[in-house]
Write a protein that holds these residues in place. Structure first.
Motif, mmCIF file in Angstrom:
data_model
loop_
_atom_site.group_PDB
_atom_site.id
_atom_site.type_symbol
_atom_site.label_atom_id
_atom_site.label_comp_id
_atom_site.label_asym_id
_atom_site.label_seq_id
_atom_site.Cartn_x
_atom_site.Cartn_y
_atom_site.Cartn_z
ATOM 1 N N SER A 1 -9.926 3.515 -1.466
ATOM 2 C CA SER A 1 -9.385 3.132 -2.764
ATOM 3 C C SER A 1 -8.033 2.481 -2.552
ATOM 4 N N ARG B 1 -5.002 -7.643 -11.460
ATOM 5 C CA ARG B 1 -6.211 -7.447 -10.677
ATOM 6 C C ARG B 1 -5.856 -7.487 -9.198
ATOM 7 N N VAL C 1 -10.432 -7.381 -8.480
ATOM 8 C CA VAL C 1 -10.749 -6.024 -8.917
ATOM 9 C C VAL C 1 -9.805 -5.676 -10.066
ATOM 10 N N LEU D 1 -7.562 -3.949 -12.954
ATOM 11 C CA LEU D 1 -6.840 -2.697 -13.124
ATOM 12 C C LEU D 1 -6.661 -2.501 -14.623
ATOM 13 N N ALA E 1 -8.003 1.774 -7.761
ATOM 14 C CA ALA E 1 -9.286 1.075 -7.826
ATOM 15 C C ALA E 1 -10.192 1.591 -6.717
#
Length: 895
Positions: free
Chosen positions: A531, A548, A563, A565, A580
């Protein structure tokens, strides 16, 4: 570099017929002149009474070197092991066309190059710290250091640079803080060996070339031993004094012994291989190449620093000649750039080092890139440090603001050298610390309001300053040092400071398109439990933007995986951490790690987000164990100093140790010893926290202290009769007091302990040494049961010095009426007066600074060491005097 000087002054000479006669050795001082001499820090940043600092070594110092003789040795060792860099990946480079094997050497003053103030860390924000390790392969220290024992008061900063009447070592070591930072980034750290007719007085290379019965060089063995003890990797050899032709083969064998001892050696383009004369070739050819690869000896050094006056044809020939010898010119032949003298107005065009394919033909070296700080007006003013940061960014990237368009003709080192990285494995953590601050924060809370400078605490630098892709109006990036900081005029962000440490990374401006912020070049492996956590602070208003994570995977480097957030468009009430889950990418490798600031439906004015921490976790609990064996070694209330030690764990387990007084941050380092100045507390708890490679923090080790029962105002005075008188003010009368004096020179151990009644306010210890060694005197109150109560208080000092060894008559070569004197081997000698029938002989000094009626250590020229007496039957005596004023006479001729 030609002449190394231990100052910041420069000549304006631009001679094309050799090296630059004006030396660099820029230093960071407390004055405001653009090119001022080195000055000590003042006020709160002034040196501590017992603050450890480095010193230089003459050849004679080197041969007797023993770390047990040096009080500060253990506190001046670098402990971070040299890290391995990740494999090159052109697809994630800023310029994919750059070959990855072009090496770069930075030869510069570390921490600003102060004479008596080469400390691993201190409490000064505006001292210079290097921040571009990603473009360098070797960092070599360029400065002058007084030899051990030179009294600090011999340095008068108000005198001209030629009026330094003390000795500088021919051997100078790299600052251990810089070595630690270099190693953390996969960069070698080198010391410097320097000989020239003026700068090192009578010291000469020939002293290094003395062999033992087995044919080995004791000086080379000592240089290897010194490097391994202090934790650095080799030496830059700057031989700018002629070498006797007959000594050249011996000199090469000396260099080879260094390499065979596991050290990296770089040679300067200064000596003609045949004649031994000083001759700058400005290219790699048959004249200087044998000092790298010799037909008879093989490889005697690893590389050469070419003198500066090269051109396209010389560099083209250099490449060809290196290849003809089987050498890689991008690793062995360094085209020198005189950064400090010409700064951004360079007469050297590194485009001349580009071949027909547009790639560098040879490696690159720079001298004095620390000019970005030390040649800047008001350089010690905290309010103008943003200008220093901009100048450094411009030197390395071509633009002070980090754009892709160079400012002026200087295009930046990054145009020629591909960025490197050590970020690999399954974990990574950064708090965006640059290695100094105006305050310190711990988990978002102000922990210490004092300024500091400690490159040991520098995180791996952001790989690109800056690489921000946006369709329009890219955000501006800066390091935010908090409310006391004065950013460059182009910024208007709210100053927040750090989450942990001294700085955060702030992105601010008009957000009207997605911004992809490339941060780190990496080779991070993603596992099922991986993570990524981001700690950020968004002081600007709620909006529909989104943060992201920006991942470039090695399997598809053309794509940026984003990804999201969640909730990251909202204004935060301080720092917040989001995480994440990366498990869907298990088995992948992250080749580049960054952040996307995604725009909203409408432009957002005055957008700001501060990045406080970024960490990759692999799902395994890697929290370090609580540190062991934390202890207070010395607590010195009279000088407000504290010395700590503990048991150090492996670097793979612990990346640094943080030291606190209760909840106040005192500093940090990867080491097992630490020094604190301006320590005024009389009671409390020292805490030590180990920080892991993923940013996890151990439970604290603690040691309480309380001086309420300890004697106050402890002082000590050593007498020439072998006595040490201690005085104090008792805090608790009636209880006995134990006094212990201990020599800090463990090569000459001495300890004595006495117990006195609680009513006494003084005591005299007898039979102590009179050899000038440093000592520690501690006093502790008995607890009434035979033990001691509370914490020991201490004071440091120096034993009286009444000892001196005579100058041996065998140290003088006499041929008829001509006397040639060798430098004394006495560790603390200062002058040698030669009297002929009672009259002193005269000796010339370096830099043409006038004659002296004695040989003065470090300043008498080598030719002046040979004296012709006026008469053939006169009486000649030598009077040796040490720093303490002791004198001894040796009769050399006559009665």
């Amino acid at each position: 570099m030609a002449r190394q000087r231990d100052t910041t002054r420069r000549a304006s000479v631009r001679a094309r017929t050799g090296a630059l006669a004006a030396a660099l050795a820029l230093t960071l001082g407390a004055g405001t002149a653009v090119a001022s001499d080195t000055l000590p820090w003042t006020g709160e940043s002034a040196v501590g009474a017992n603050q450890p600092y480095q010193h230089g070594y003459s050849s004679t110092d080197l041969l007797r070197w023993n770390p047990a003789d040096d009080t500060d040795a253990e506190l001046l060792r670098a402990k971070v092991p040299l890290q391995t860099r990740i494999a090159p990946d052109a697809t994630t480079q800023r310029n994919p066309a750059l070959p990855a094997d072009t090496q770069q050497l930075t030869l510069a003053g570390d921490y600003g190059n102060a004479f008596f103030e080469s400390h691993p860390y201190t409490n000064e924000f505006s001292q210079y710290l290097f921040n571009y390790w990603q473009y360098s392969d070797v960092y070599a220290s360029w400065h002058g250091m007084p030899t051990e024992g030179v009294p600090v008061n011999y340095y008068d900063p108000n005198l001209d640079w030629k009026e330094k009447w003390f000795e500088f070592g021919a051997v100078n070591l790299p600052n251990p803080g810089y070595t630690n930072a270099a190693h953390a980034n996969g960069v070698r750290s080198l010391g410097c060996i320097f000989f020239s007719p003026n700068d090192r007085g009578d010291q000469t290379y020939s002293e290094l070339l003395v062999r033992d019965a087995a044919g080995n060089f004791p000086a080379a063995a000592k240089l290897v031993e010194v490097a391994k003890y202090y934790g650095f990797d080799g030496y830059f050899f700057n031989q700018e004094d002629a070498v006797a032709a007959a000594d050249i083969p011996t000199f090469k064998r000396f260099l080879k012994q260094l390499r065979d001892g596991g050290l990296y050696v770089q040679w300067y383009d200064s000596i003609d291989n045949t004649s031994g004369r000083v001759s700058y070739q400005n290219e790699f050819n048959s004249v200087n190449a044998p000092f790298v690869r010799d037909k008879a000896e093989g490889d005697v050094s690893d590389s050469v620093f070419l003198n500066y006056w090269w051109d396209k044809s010389k560099l083209t020939r250099s490449k060809s000649y290196a290849e003809s010898l089987g050498l890689n010119p991008r690793k062995s032949v360094f085209a020198g750039v005189e950064a400090g003298m010409y700064q951004f107005d360079q007469p050297y065009n590194l485009d001349n080092n580009l071949g027909t394919d547009g790639a560098p033909m040879n490696a690159i070296a720079t001298l004095g890139a620390d000019f970005v700080s030390s040649d800047y007006a008001n350089k010690t003013d905290d309010k103008v440090q943003s200008a220093v940061f901009d100048r450094e960014r411009r030197w390395w990237t071509g633009s002070s603001q980090g754009s892709t368009t160079p400012e002026g003709s200087w295009k930046g080192i990054s145009k020629y050298v591909a960025e490197r990285s050590v970020i690999k494995g399954g974990t990574f953590a950064t708090s965006f610390n640059t290695g100094h601050g105006l305050s310190t924060w711990s988990d978002g809370k102000l922990s210490n309001g004092a300024e500091w400078g400690n490159i040991n605490l520098q995180d791996i630098p952001v790989t690109w300053q800056w690489w921000i892709d946006a369709a329009s109006s890219p955000l501006r990036a800066d390091f935010d040092y908090g409310p006391k900081y004065t950013p460059a005029g182009r910024f208007s962000y709210q100053k927040i400071g750090a989450y942990n440490g001294g700085s955060s990374l702030v992105l601010s401006g008009r957000l009207d398109s997605d911004n992809t912020v490339r941060l780190y070049k990496t080779d991070l492996s993603v596992k099922a439990g991986s993570s990524l956590s981001l700690t950020y602070n968004k002081p600007s208003a709620d909006d529909d933007s989104q943060l992201r994570l920006a991942l470039v995977l090695a399997s598809d480097p053309s794509k940026v995986v984003q990804v999201p957030l969640s909730g990251s468009g909202k204004r935060t009430a301080g720092w917040t951490t989001v995480s994440a889950d990366l498990s869907k990418y298990a088995g992948e490798h992250i080749a580049s790690l960054g952040l996307v600031v995604a725009a909203g439906a409408q432009p957002i004015e005055n957008y700001q987000v501060n990045l406080g921490a970024l960490a990759l976790h692999d799902g395994v609990d890697r929290t370090p164990a609580k540190p062991e064996k934390l202890r207070i070694d010395q607590l010195l209330p009279g000088s407000d100093e504290l010395f700590l030690s503990w048991q150090r764990s492996d670097y793979d387990t612990v990346r640094r140790y943080d030291v606190y007084l209760d909840d106040t941050y005192l500093g940090g380092i990867y080491d097992d010893v630490y020094y604190v100045k301006r320590f005024t507390a009389t009671s409390g708890t020292i805490k030590l926290v180990a920080v892991g490679p993923d940013g996890s923090r151990s439970k604290p080790a603690t040691v309480p202290f309380d001086l309420s029962s300890a004697p106050a105002d402890l002082t000590a005075k050593a007498g020439s009769d072998g006595t040490l008188k201690a005085t104090w003010s008792p805090r608790q009368t009636g209880r006995p007091l134990t006094l212990e004096v201990r020599s800090l020179d463990t090569a000459n151990p001495f300890t004595k302990k006495v117990t006195v009644t609680g009513q006494q306010t003084s005591a005299t210890l007898t039979g102590v040494p009179v050899n000038g060694d440093e000592y520690l005197l501690t006093a502790k109150t008995d607890d009434g049961t035979g033990g001691t109560d509370g914490t020991a208080t201490g004071v440091r000092g120096t034993f009286a010095d009444t000892e001196i060894s005579p100058y041996p008559a065998t140290a003088v070569k006499i041929s008829g009426n001509t006397f040639t004197f060798s430098r004394p081997t006495l560790a603390d000698w200062h002058t040698l007066t030669v009297l002929e029938d009672g009259q002193p002989k005269s000796f010339a000094t370096t830099y043409g600074s006038g004659n002296k009626p004695y040989i003065v250590r470090g300043r008498t020229t080598r030719p002046a060491m040979t004296v012709t007496m006026a008469g053939s039957t006169s009486k000649v005596v030598a009077v040796l005097e040490d720093y303490a004023g002791n004198k001894v006479t040796t009769v050399l001729r006559g009665n």
